[in-house]
Enzyme design. Structure first.
Site, short mmCIF file in Angstrom:
data_model
loop_
_atom_site.label_atom_id
_atom_site.label_comp_id
_atom_site.label_asym_id
_atom_site.label_seq_id
_atom_site.Cartn_x
_atom_site.Cartn_y
_atom_site.Cartn_z
N ARG A 150 0.84 -1.19 0.00
CA ARG A 150 0.00 0.00 0.00
C ARG A 150 0.88 1.24 0.00
NH1 ARG A 150 -1.38 2.57 4.55
NH2 ARG A 150 -1.52 0.72 5.86
N HIS A 205 -3.61 4.41 4.70
CA HIS A 205 -4.73 3.46 4.78
C HIS A 205 -6.01 4.12 4.28
CE1 HIS A 205 -7.47 0.42 6.26
NE2 HIS A 205 -8.15 1.38 6.88
N TYR A 224 4.20 5.20 11.27
CA TYR A 224 4.53 3.79 11.48
C TYR A 224 5.41 3.18 10.39
CZ TYR A 224 0.35 3.34 8.48
OH TYR A 224 -0.57 3.47 7.48
#
Length: 394
Positions: A281, A285, A294
């Site tokens: 990805r 998100h 992160y």
């Protein structure tokens, strides 16, 4: 050993424990990053028209994602979710299906819907929740659905579509239909109970369903290594007695071929099949997420070299199926069309409030009418809190 009661198991006379490392599943891939096939790899039997349709859907979704994320940042829509870096997983897999195969999506599979014919106007109507939205404005943005295109309306709760897909596919089998169901989900959804219930149900009932896992490395902010320590998701299919394959999710050709073969297996054998597509990805998100908290920029940069659209585009150029100048012009035109479609959709009225209780039952019940009347009274009392004209609330 599929069934201990009906088979004679191999016996050993010293205790042996088998751990997850005993099974290591390879990754099927065809295209290198430069667009050339790997040595001994063979391209699937795609004609020029279908190959370009796959490409154009991938490009369409990338441009739509770019523009609509910007629209969300401008406050023009409430939420958005991109499939940046995963376009090949959904578009190429949809290309390998029959148009009447049912698709049950999670929320990052708009490419499959576009490949089937969902128009730019239909995308905008849903994202803006206007009166032309097929869902009548009842869903948040990106929760598409189309009965005509055999694409089940998306639900927000994670993993709910997995057991539903098993049941729907079993129904197809009982009716003797020459079709299958394909169910998309991320590796994060494989951590919920519905995943295990759905796979076991399909395996026992031998339902013709393809479970298509997009393993993009992160379940929101949780990296894959914090979710499981076994060999990915494909190994779980083996555990349930389901044929499984792992495929390079950034390789459109490999995804197409793996899905084509999986469909043949599911239909001819009347059984489930699991595909795990390894992708990444590249974006957040969703519009509510900040991936810098992160993961590192260096990690994202490394994965950009595997961009599925760029890799597939290079292959098309090598086939002399794509003209660079015409391709660039088409992309520029599409960007403008997306902006114009957004402006038009913004001006269309919201669905009439009375449609809120239709399609729930054959006829709205007295209780629904009572609840609707209460809602209208509430809106009239606090009109500043609701973006409805007076005519839409009568």
């Amino acid at each position: 050993m599929n069934n201990l009661r009906n088979s004679t198991p191999d016996c050993v006379y010293q205790p042996q424990f088998i751990d997850g490392h005993a099974l290591s599943i390879p990754t099927f891939t065809l295209l290198q990053a430069d667009g050339c096939l790997f040595p001994r790899a063979r391209a699937p039997n795609l004609n020029r028209e279908q190959a370009l349709k796959i490409y154009h859907s991938m490009v369409f979704i990338r441009i739509l994602d770019e523009r609509m994320l910007a629209a969300q940042r401008q406050g023009r829509i409430s939420f958005y979710l991109q499939c940046l870096g995963e376009e090949a997983t959904t578009v190429a897999s949809a290309a390998a299906l029959d148009d009447k195969d049912m698709i049950m999506a999670q929320y990052r599979e708009q490419g499959a819907l576009h490949y089937r014919g969902f128009s730019l106007t239909q995308f905008m109507d849903q994202l803006l929740s206007n009166e032309h939205d097929l869902g009548k404005g009842r869903q948040m943005p990106v929760h598409y659905g189309s009965k005509a295109l055999h694409y089940m309306t998306i639900s927000s709760p994670l993993g709910t579509q997995i057991p539903q897909a098993s049941g729907y596919a079993y129904g197809q089998k009982l009716r003797g239909e020459p079709n299958i169901t394909l169910c998309y989900f991320g590796e994060g959804a494989a951590s919920v109970g519905d995943f295990h219930a759905g796979l076991n149900m399909a395996a026992v009932l031998k339902a013709p369903v393809i479970f298509f896992c997009r393993n993009n490395g992160y379940a929101i902010s949780t990296p894959a290594h914090e979710q499981y320590i076994s060999d990915g998701i494909a190994s779980r299919g083996v555990g349930y007695g389901i044929p499984a394959i792992r495929v390079d999710g950034a390789d459109a050709l490999a995804v197409y071929e793996a899905t084509r073969l999986a469909r043949e297996l599911a239909l001819s054998g009347q059984q489930p099949v699991l595909i795990e597509a390894m992708a990444y990805r590249l974006g957040a998100h969703s519009s509510s997420d900040d991936p810098s908290g992160y993961r590192s920029r260096d990690e994202e940069t490394r994965w950009r070299s595997q961009d599925p659209i760029a890799r597939y585009r290079r292959w098309l150029l090598q086939q002399d199926w794509l003209d660079e100048a015409a391709d660039q012009l088409a992309s520029d035109v599409l960007r403008q069309e997306v902006l114009e479609a957004l402006k038009i959709a913004e001006k269309i009225a919201k669905p009439h409030i009375d449609t809120l209780i239709t399609d729930v039952y054959a006829q709205p019940t007295d209780l629904l009418h009572s609840q609707l009347a209460q809602l209208k009274a509430h809106i009239r009392r606090f009109p500043e809190a609701y973006p409805l004209s007076a005519a839409r609330c009568k």
